[in-house]
Write an enzyme that holds these catalytic residues in place. Structure first.
Site, PDB file in Angstrom:
ATOM      1  N   GLN A  17       0.780  -1.241   0.000  1.00  0.00           N
ATOM      2  CA  GLN A  17       0.000   0.000   0.000  1.00  0.00           C
ATOM      3  C   GLN A  17       0.816   1.298   0.000  1.00  0.00           C
ATOM      4  O   GLN A  17       0.508   2.236  -0.748  1.00  0.00           O
ATOM      5  CB  GLN A  17      -0.953   0.026   1.202  1.00  0.00           C
ATOM      6  CG  GLN A  17      -1.858   1.237   1.213  1.00  0.00           C
ATOM      7  CD  GLN A  17      -2.778   1.366   2.408  1.00  0.00           C
ATOM      8  OE1 GLN A  17      -3.372   2.407   2.627  1.00  0.00           O
ATOM      9  NE2 GLN A  17      -2.950   0.323   3.180  1.00  0.00           N
ATOM     10  N   GLU A 139       1.205  -1.232   8.196  1.00  0.00           N
ATOM     11  CA  GLU A 139       0.413  -0.088   8.660  1.00  0.00           C
ATOM     12  C   GLU A 139       0.313   0.059  10.184  1.00  0.00           C
ATOM     13  O   GLU A 139       0.704   1.066  10.763  1.00  0.00           O
ATOM     14  CB  GLU A 139      -1.005  -0.201   8.063  1.00  0.00           C
ATOM     15  CG  GLU A 139      -2.031   0.775   8.612  1.00  0.00           C
ATOM     16  CD  GLU A 139      -1.733   2.217   8.242  1.00  0.00           C
ATOM     17  OE1 GLU A 139      -1.411   2.476   7.076  1.00  0.00           O
ATOM     18  OE2 GLU A 139      -1.828   3.094   9.128  1.00  0.00           O
ATOM     19  N   ASP A 168       0.633   3.857   5.968  1.00  0.00           N
ATOM     20  CA  ASP A 168       0.884   3.511   4.564  1.00  0.00           C
ATOM     21  C   ASP A 168       0.587   4.677   3.626  1.00  0.00           C
ATOM     22  O   ASP A 168       1.477   5.242   3.003  1.00  0.00           O
ATOM     23  CB  ASP A 168      -0.006   2.329   4.158  1.00  0.00           C
ATOM     24  CG  ASP A 168       0.572   1.003   4.623  1.00  0.00           C
ATOM     25  OD1 ASP A 168       1.784   0.944   4.868  1.00  0.00           O
ATOM     26  OD2 ASP A 168      -0.184   0.031   4.732  1.00  0.00           O
ATOM     27  N   GLY A 246      -7.596  20.489  19.328  1.00  0.00           N
ATOM     28  CA  GLY A 246      -7.286  21.891  19.041  1.00  0.00           C
ATOM     29  C   GLY A 246      -7.729  22.766  20.206  1.00  0.00           C
ATOM     30  O   GLY A 246      -8.071  22.272  21.288  1.00  0.00           O
ATOM     31  N   GLY A 247      -7.757  24.055  19.978  1.00  0.00           N
ATOM     32  CA  GLY A 247      -8.093  24.990  21.044  1.00  0.00           C
ATOM     33  C   GLY A 247      -9.595  25.147  21.276  1.00  0.00           C
ATOM     34  O   GLY A 247     -10.010  25.822  22.219  1.00  0.00           O
TER      35      GLY A 247
HETATM   36  N1  CAO Z   1      11.819 -10.307  -9.013  1.00  0.00           N
HETATM   37  C1  CAO Z   1      12.497 -11.080  -8.120  1.00  0.00           C
HETATM   38  N2  CAO Z   1      12.476 -10.882  -6.795  1.00  0.00           N
HETATM   39  C2  CAO Z   1      11.737  -9.842  -6.346  1.00  0.00           C
HETATM   40  C3  CAO Z   1      11.007  -8.998  -7.212  1.00  0.00           C
HETATM   41  C4  CAO Z   1      11.073  -9.260  -8.598  1.00  0.00           C
HETATM   42  N3  CAO Z   1      10.430  -8.527  -9.494  1.00  0.00           N
HETATM   43  N4  CAO Z   1      10.374  -8.072  -6.461  1.00  0.00           N
HETATM   44  C5  CAO Z   1      10.694  -8.325  -5.172  1.00  0.00           C
HETATM   45  N5  CAO Z   1      11.518  -9.394  -5.100  1.00  0.00           N
HETATM   46  C6  CAO Z   1      12.107  -9.988  -3.905  1.00  0.00           C
HETATM   47  C7  CAO Z   1      12.948  -9.003  -3.126  1.00  0.00           C
HETATM   48  O1  CAO Z   1      14.201  -8.858  -3.736  1.00  0.00           O
HETATM   49  C8  CAO Z   1      13.050  -9.720  -1.780  1.00  0.00           C
HETATM   50  O2  CAO Z   1      14.039 -10.719  -1.838  1.00  0.00           O
HETATM   51  P1  CAO Z   1      15.226 -10.873  -0.747  1.00  0.00           P
HETATM   52  O3  CAO Z   1      14.541 -10.908   0.588  1.00  0.00           O
HETATM   53  O4  CAO Z   1      15.848 -12.173  -1.133  1.00  0.00           O
HETATM   54  O5  CAO Z   1      16.129  -9.728  -0.875  1.00  0.00           O
HETATM   55  C9  CAO Z   1      11.709 -10.458  -1.698  1.00  0.00           C
HETATM   56  O6  CAO Z   1      11.105 -10.350  -2.991  1.00  0.00           O
HETATM   57  C10 CAO Z   1      10.726  -9.972  -0.675  1.00  0.00           C
HETATM   58  O7  CAO Z   1      10.645  -8.552  -0.666  1.00  0.00           O
HETATM   59  P2  CAO Z   1      10.180  -7.825   0.671  1.00  0.00           P
HETATM   60  O8  CAO Z   1      11.071  -8.307   1.777  1.00  0.00           O
HETATM   61  O9  CAO Z   1      10.131  -6.387   0.455  1.00  0.00           O
HETATM   62  O10 CAO Z   1       8.701  -8.385   0.839  1.00  0.00           O
HETATM   63  P3  CAO Z   1       7.991  -9.051   2.094  1.00  0.00           P
HETATM   64  O11 CAO Z   1       6.680  -9.511   1.577  1.00  0.00           O
HETATM   65  O12 CAO Z   1       8.815 -10.068   2.771  1.00  0.00           O
HETATM   66  O13 CAO Z   1       7.785  -7.823   3.107  1.00  0.00           O
HETATM   67  C11 CAO Z   1       6.991  -5.634   3.700  1.00  0.00           C
HETATM   68  C12 CAO Z   1       6.768  -6.907   2.873  1.00  0.00           C
HETATM   69  C13 CAO Z   1       5.931  -4.640   3.307  1.00  0.00           C
HETATM   70  C14 CAO Z   1       6.860  -5.976   5.186  1.00  0.00           C
HETATM   71  C15 CAO Z   1       8.407  -5.078   3.415  1.00  0.00           C
HETATM   72  O14 CAO Z   1       8.551  -4.910   2.030  1.00  0.00           O
HETATM   73  C16 CAO Z   1       8.694  -3.740   4.107  1.00  0.00           C
HETATM   74  O15 CAO Z   1       8.944  -3.696   5.310  1.00  0.00           O
HETATM   75  N6  CAO Z   1       8.697  -2.648   3.346  1.00  0.00           N
HETATM   76  C17 CAO Z   1       9.053  -1.335   3.833  1.00  0.00           C
HETATM   77  C18 CAO Z   1       7.956  -0.747   4.666  1.00  0.00           C
HETATM   78  C19 CAO Z   1       6.639  -0.653   3.910  1.00  0.00           C
HETATM   79  O16 CAO Z   1       6.527  -0.082   2.861  1.00  0.00           O
HETATM   80  N7  CAO Z   1       5.617  -1.208   4.548  1.00  0.00           N
HETATM   81  C20 CAO Z   1       4.258  -0.947   4.096  1.00  0.00           C
HETATM   82  C21 CAO Z   1       3.675  -2.072   3.441  1.00  0.00           C
HETATM   83  S1  CAO Z   1       1.984  -1.712   3.159  1.00  0.00           S
HETATM   84  O17 CAO Z   1       1.259  -2.140   4.571  1.00  0.00           O
END
Ligand code: CAO
Length: 414
Positions: A17, A139, A168, A246-247
């Site tokens: 998001q 979030e 988010d 607020g106030g």
């Molecule tokens: N091709 C190949 N690999 C891909 C890819 C693609 N097109 N796109 C993503 N990947 C891989 C990434 O390289 C990563 O691999 P490694 O862990 O081996 O480096 C893997 O997919 C997972 O990516 P991620 O860690 O970002 O995803 P997740 O689902 O495990 O975590 C989230 C999700 C949201 C917790 C994390 O991305 C995060 O903390 N983001 C920053 C904060 C944020 O934006 N949070 C809000 C999310 S909305 O509620």
């Protein structure tokens, strides 16, 4: 009429998001947003909270309007080649992977800057540098870590998260501002830069007034809080229920029908300049001059009783009847509107804040359009892309031949 960000190309490496909200806004302002997704899987939200089997979820469609989708395996050498071509041809890369993921793909800031020194690299992370910088964040974690949860809810209950996605979507908004600001600076310097927005920071920024109150607390009780005068204040800002922040004191009051309708309520603000009008409307003319009620300071220890008395009046009116009467006297108030009422509100449809969008596999659905209106950059909300819908089109634009595309597809690089 042109669009504000026409000619700006965004490599959209965002998911879920926070990041998608940011790039959707940029797309609405006219940027060409190219969403990079994992082949065969795509943004995880395509399949989350589905209401219709095998159809992109509303979660995805409502956050990815006006974008193009290309599928690339960013860990495949050929996929990396495509990403490099995109980095060279785009102005901004936006990402919200977990900390370190972009580096692990081989796209460090140094590498990106070498490929395209004009590129702006914009990132959302859960936390900035510090003890939690390596943590993944969603979030509600941001709401809790940014001060929203500890200050939301009632004093006798647990901390509460809010339905507004301030972690988010709120951080996506912050990042969008950072990006357009960096684009503006680039017009003078010719150089790209890193833009980062941490979700904890974004939430805390939106909770600014609570840090204000934390410091006021050192100088005595917070007199507009419901804990005053009978309750106790601890060391930290307490939860203030529905107090205004607020106030001008305010509270949520019951309206006619509250027994059966969970949204038959109104937000009522006892704004000082219209105090006399409030007293007349609720039939308490004596409060206009009574020393216990005439001045704002005198009213502070009596707010609970004052709002209970006003509520006796609001309970005799529907929230819309109360609005109509109170607005005649410029008394600030607002109905508690349900999502159903908002979805059906004609004025929001008229301004494009609520829009109906058609989708090839889902059909028609409602979405929130662009809440930011530019008079010279009109927004037409178009549907979100299907997974990889524009892969061939974008690769051709980047100069890849049909044969090269076929070979990459056979290798599962795209
Ligand atoms: N091709 C190949 N690999 C891909 C890819 C693609 N097109 N796109 C993503 N990947 C891989 C990434 O390289 C990563 O691999 P490694 O862990 O081996 O480096 C893997 O997919 C997972 O990516 P991620 O860690 O970002 O995803 P997740 O689902 O495990 O975590 C989230 C999700 C949201 C917790 C994390 O991305 C995060 O903390 N983001 C920053 C904060 C944020 O934006 N949070 C809000 C999310 S909305 O509620």
């Amino acid at each position: 009429m042109g669009k504000a960000l026409e000619g700006v190309r965004i490599l959209d490496f965002t998911h879920v998001q926070s990041g998608p909200t940011c790039t959707q806004l940029l797309a609405w302002f006219g940027a060409d947003v190219i969403k990079v997704e994992r082949p065969g899987i795509g943004d995880i939200t395509r399949g989350q909270l589905r209401d219709i089997p095998d159809v992109d979820s509303l979660y995805f469609t409502m956050l990815n309007h006006n974008k193009r989708s290309i599928t690339i395996d960013s860990k495949n050498p050929k996929g990396k080649e495509v990403l490099e071509a995109l980095i060279k041809s785009c102005d901004v890369l936006v990402e919200n992977f977990a900390p370190g993921a972009l580096d692990r793909m081989g796209f460090t800031w140094e590498r990106i800057n070498q490929l395209n020194p004009r590129m702006i690299v914009a990132s959302i992370k859960g936390f900035g540098p510090g003890p939690y910088e390596d943590c993944k964040v969603y979030e509600n974690v941001a709401q809790c870590a940014g001060g929203a949860a500890s200050t939301t809810g009632f004093d006798d209950g647990p901390p509460l998260v809010t339905g507004a996605q301030i972690g988010d979507s709120g951080t996506g908004l912050h990042l969008a501002l950072g990006i357009v600001t960096a684009l503006y600076q680039r017009t003078r310097t010719g150089k790209g830069q890193k833009v980062t927005a941490a979700m904890q920071d974004g939430v805390l920024n939106l909770c600014r007034v609570k840090l204000r109150d934390q410091q006021r607390l050192a100088h005595g009780p917070l007199k507009e809080y419901p804990q005053y005068p009978d309750g106790t204040f601890g060391e930290a800002v307490p939860r203030a229920g529905n107090a205004s922040g607020g106030g001008q004191p305010g509270w949520i009051l019951k309206c006619k029908g509250w027994e059966t309708d969970p949204n038959a309520y109104i937000y009522f603000i006892t704004q000082a300049p219209v105090w006399a009008e409030i007293c007349k409307v609720i039939g308490k003319e004596e409060w206009i001059t009574h020393p216990d009620y005439a001045k704002p300071e005198a009213r502070l220890p009596r707010l609970t009783q004052i709002f209970a008395t006003i509520e006796e009046w609001t309970k005799t009116k529907t929230k819309f009847e109360a609005m109509e009467i109170l607005n005649k006297y410029d008394i600030p108030c607002g109905p508690i509107l349900s999502m159903k009422e908002l979805a059906e509100e004609p004025s929001l449809r008229k301004t494009g804040t609520v829009v109906e969008v058609d989708h090839p596999t889902r059909g028609k659905y409602l979405s929130v359009g662009n809440p930011i209106k530019l008079s010279d950059s009109p927004v037409e909300v178009t549907r979100s892309p299907l997974l990889g819908e524009h892969t061939d089109e974008i690769l051709a634009e980047l100069g890849f031949s049909k044969e090269a595309i076929a070979a990459m597809r056979a290798e599962k690089a795209i």
